[in-house]
Design a protein around this motif. Structure first.
Motif, mmCIF file in Angstrom:
data_model
loop_
_atom_site.group_PDB
_atom_site.id
_atom_site.type_symbol
_atom_site.label_atom_id
_atom_site.label_comp_id
_atom_site.label_asym_id
_atom_site.label_seq_id
_atom_site.Cartn_x
_atom_site.Cartn_y
_atom_site.Cartn_z
ATOM 1 N N ARG A 10 -2.762 -1.230 2.587
ATOM 2 C CA ARG A 10 -2.283 -2.196 1.598
ATOM 3 C C ARG A 10 -1.563 -1.478 0.468
ATOM 4 N N LEU A 11 -0.759 -2.210 -0.247
ATOM 5 C CA LEU A 11 -0.004 -1.660 -1.359
ATOM 6 C C LEU A 11 -0.956 -1.113 -2.412
ATOM 7 N N ASP A 30 3.439 2.758 -1.450
ATOM 8 C CA ASP A 30 2.940 2.805 -0.090
ATOM 9 C C ASP A 30 2.292 4.179 0.103
ATOM 10 N N PHE A 143 6.201 -1.908 2.916
ATOM 11 C CA PHE A 143 5.777 -3.234 2.474
ATOM 12 C C PHE A 143 6.974 -4.112 2.138
ATOM 13 N N GLY A 163 4.023 -7.025 -0.499
ATOM 14 C CA GLY A 163 2.809 -7.047 0.310
ATOM 15 C C GLY A 163 1.923 -8.192 -0.134
#
Length: 295
Positions: A10-11, A30, A143, A163
């Motif tokens: 995830r971001l 990222d 993302f 994201g």
């Protein structure tokens, strides 16, 4: 600054909070590709001495270098009225493209007249590398990112959904503090209502990152992250069930009680230039204008 725990799925978001202007600047990146964006940075400005400093921006830069990040974007959610942007300084040091919503041209035209800038001041957004329209897409590493035009606080406000995270500028604050003001030139409480409703239509689990926190009445610690579901259920100004007319009446009445932000005059005339200070005059010094009895 609170230390982030990296999760490649995830971001990642690292926030830097400037208590002098109550501003939250974010580095979104990222963890796998090491590509990131800097959102709503701060150039320190002492109004009494008219001196600038890069202390806050240097903290961001140190983090970027420590994490070995490549900065692709320097994102502005709008032309801020409460702090000067450090985007040009960070761009010079770290690279990346400087971007804002394309309606910045409206702000440039309105405030270009207020500050009586001459024809040498371009009112076409050319101070920025990219002008985003509603629905535009880009990416931060792996993302996907989408731009939402969310006017009301100013005509040019945008939110960046990257994201599962949304960076919403000055539209909403923490649930216990409410919503942004809408009384600046070009602001509109009715537009703000619809913009916020649009943001609140994002998935409930969306992480929401704010640009400011002023502390709620029963809270002592600054905060800058909330969620769509918490805003929908708990925002004191615009939770589920608050209608348009009720919100507009509240926002209009509340705005009449608010003073102008302490740094609105230097901030706007710098930020609508993409964060660049006015050009030096014949003596080599730069000057800011103060329009008397205007704002």
């Amino acid at each position: 600054m609170r230390e982030a725990r990296e999760n490649p799925s995830r971001l990642e978001v690292q926030t830097f909070f400037d208590e002098a202007t109550f501003t939250a600047s974010h580095v979104a990146y990222d963890a796998e590709t090491r590509v990131g964006a800097i959102i709503d940075s701060v150039l320190d400005f002492d109004a009494a001495s008219a001196r600038t400093s890069t202390r806050s921006a240097d903290s961001i830069m140190a983090f970027v270098l420590e994490k070995n990040l490549k900065i692709d974007w320097l994102l502005e959610t709008h032309a801020h009225a409460d702090h000067l942007s450090a985007a040009p300084y960070l761009q010079e040091k770290l690279g990346g493209r400087l971007a804002i919503g394309r309606e910045i041209v409206v702000v440039q035209n309105v405030f270009g007249k207020i500050f009586n800038f001459g024809t040498e001041f371009a009112r076409d957004g050319s101070q920025f590398d990219a002008l985003f329209a509603d629905g535009d897409n880009f990416s931060v590493g792996g993302f996907p990112a989408t731009v939402l035009h969310v006017p009301g606080h100013t005509p040019a406000d945008v939110a960046y959904v990257i994201g599962d995270a949304a960076f919403i500028g000055d539209t909403l604050f923490m649930p216990d503090y409410g919503t942004a003001r809408a009384d600046f030139p070009g602001g509109d409480a009715r537009q703000l209502y619809h913009s916020i409703r649009r943001i609140l239509s994002l998935p409930d689990e969306t992480r929401v990152f704010l640009c400011h926190d002023y502390l709620g009445p029963d809270r002592r610690a600054f905060a800058w992250e909330t969620s769509i579901v918490d805003e929908r259920k708990q925002n004191v100004h615009l939770h589920d069930g608050v209608g348009e007319e009720e919100f507009v009446a509240m926002r209009t009445a509340r705005d009449k009680t608010l003073k102008a932000p302490a740094l609105i005059i230097p901030s706007v005339q710098v930020n609508m230039r993409g964060g660049r200070l006015p050009p030096p005059e014949a003596n080599g010094r730069r000057y800011l204008k103060y329009p008397l009895d205007t704002l």
